[in-house]
Design an enzyme around this catalytic site. Sequence first.
Site, PDB file in Angstrom:
ATOM      1  N   CYS A 213       0.817  -1.162   0.045  1.00  0.00           N
ATOM      2  CA  CYS A 213      -0.004   0.102  -0.150  1.00  0.00           C
ATOM      3  C   CYS A 213       0.980   1.258  -0.007  1.00  0.00           C
ATOM      4  CB  CYS A 213      -1.042   0.034   1.318  1.00  0.00           C
ATOM      5  SG  CYS A 213      -2.011  -1.489   1.365  1.00  0.00           S
TER       6      CYS A 213
ATOM      7  N   ARG B   1      -7.679  -4.199  -3.371  1.00  0.00           N
ATOM      8  CA  ARG B   1      -7.418  -3.159  -4.049  1.00  0.00           C
ATOM      9  C   ARG B   1      -8.423  -2.541  -5.108  1.00  0.00           C
ATOM     10  NH1 ARG B   1      -2.395  -2.726  -1.813  1.00  0.00           N
ATOM     11  NH2 ARG B   1      -1.544  -4.625  -1.043  1.00  0.00           N
TER      12      ARG B   1
END
Length: 218
Positions: free
Chosen positions: A52, A128
């Site tokens: 991330c 995601r």
Amino acid sequence: MEQTTRKGIPLIGEKMPTLEVQTTHGMKKIPEDYRGKWIVLFSHPADFTPVCTTEFVAFAKRNDQFKKLNAELIGLSIDQVFSHIKWVEWIQDNLKVNIPFPIIADDMGKVAESLGMIHPGKGTNTVRAVFIIDPEGIIRLMIYYPQEVGRQIDEVLRALKALQISDQNKVAMPENWPNNELIGDKVIIPPPKDMAMIEERKKAEGYDWWFKFKSLNN
């Protein structure tokens, strides 16, 4: 947090549900606060995670390119706002990258649930996901990656630009536009709706009457 929701993954062409959320930039109402702009809303599994962090750095470094396309970035994960703030500070202090866009604090997971972002079998972690929302608040594109695979942010930029050019010129965009292996940066002319259009299309460049293309400069 107030919201009008349709649970599960929304459909392309649907109106983005109204979300009133706490972010690192204060309270936001989405998409109302961004009317007239494109929105790139993207979720990540959790703060203080390596993949991330690489994605947020890439988004941040391309923020000006998104703004040139009249688009605003908004991040999201199921973390509290103070966690987002400390993570943003860590990125700035250690990687020397400023995160200029807001991050939604979805600590109860209501936004993620309403948009079908919860990763099956991964607790409260979100997939995601990327939603591209147009200036009218309509969901135009969705991309979903598992938490193990980081996104390619240039592809998000490419898709956004392709959507805008398609809208402006009433054309379709080939694979990997503007670097398609068959027709390069040319765009595809929509299919004919009647015999008269077929005759007219015969004059255009292409491989057959149903596969015609042109340069945007023409």
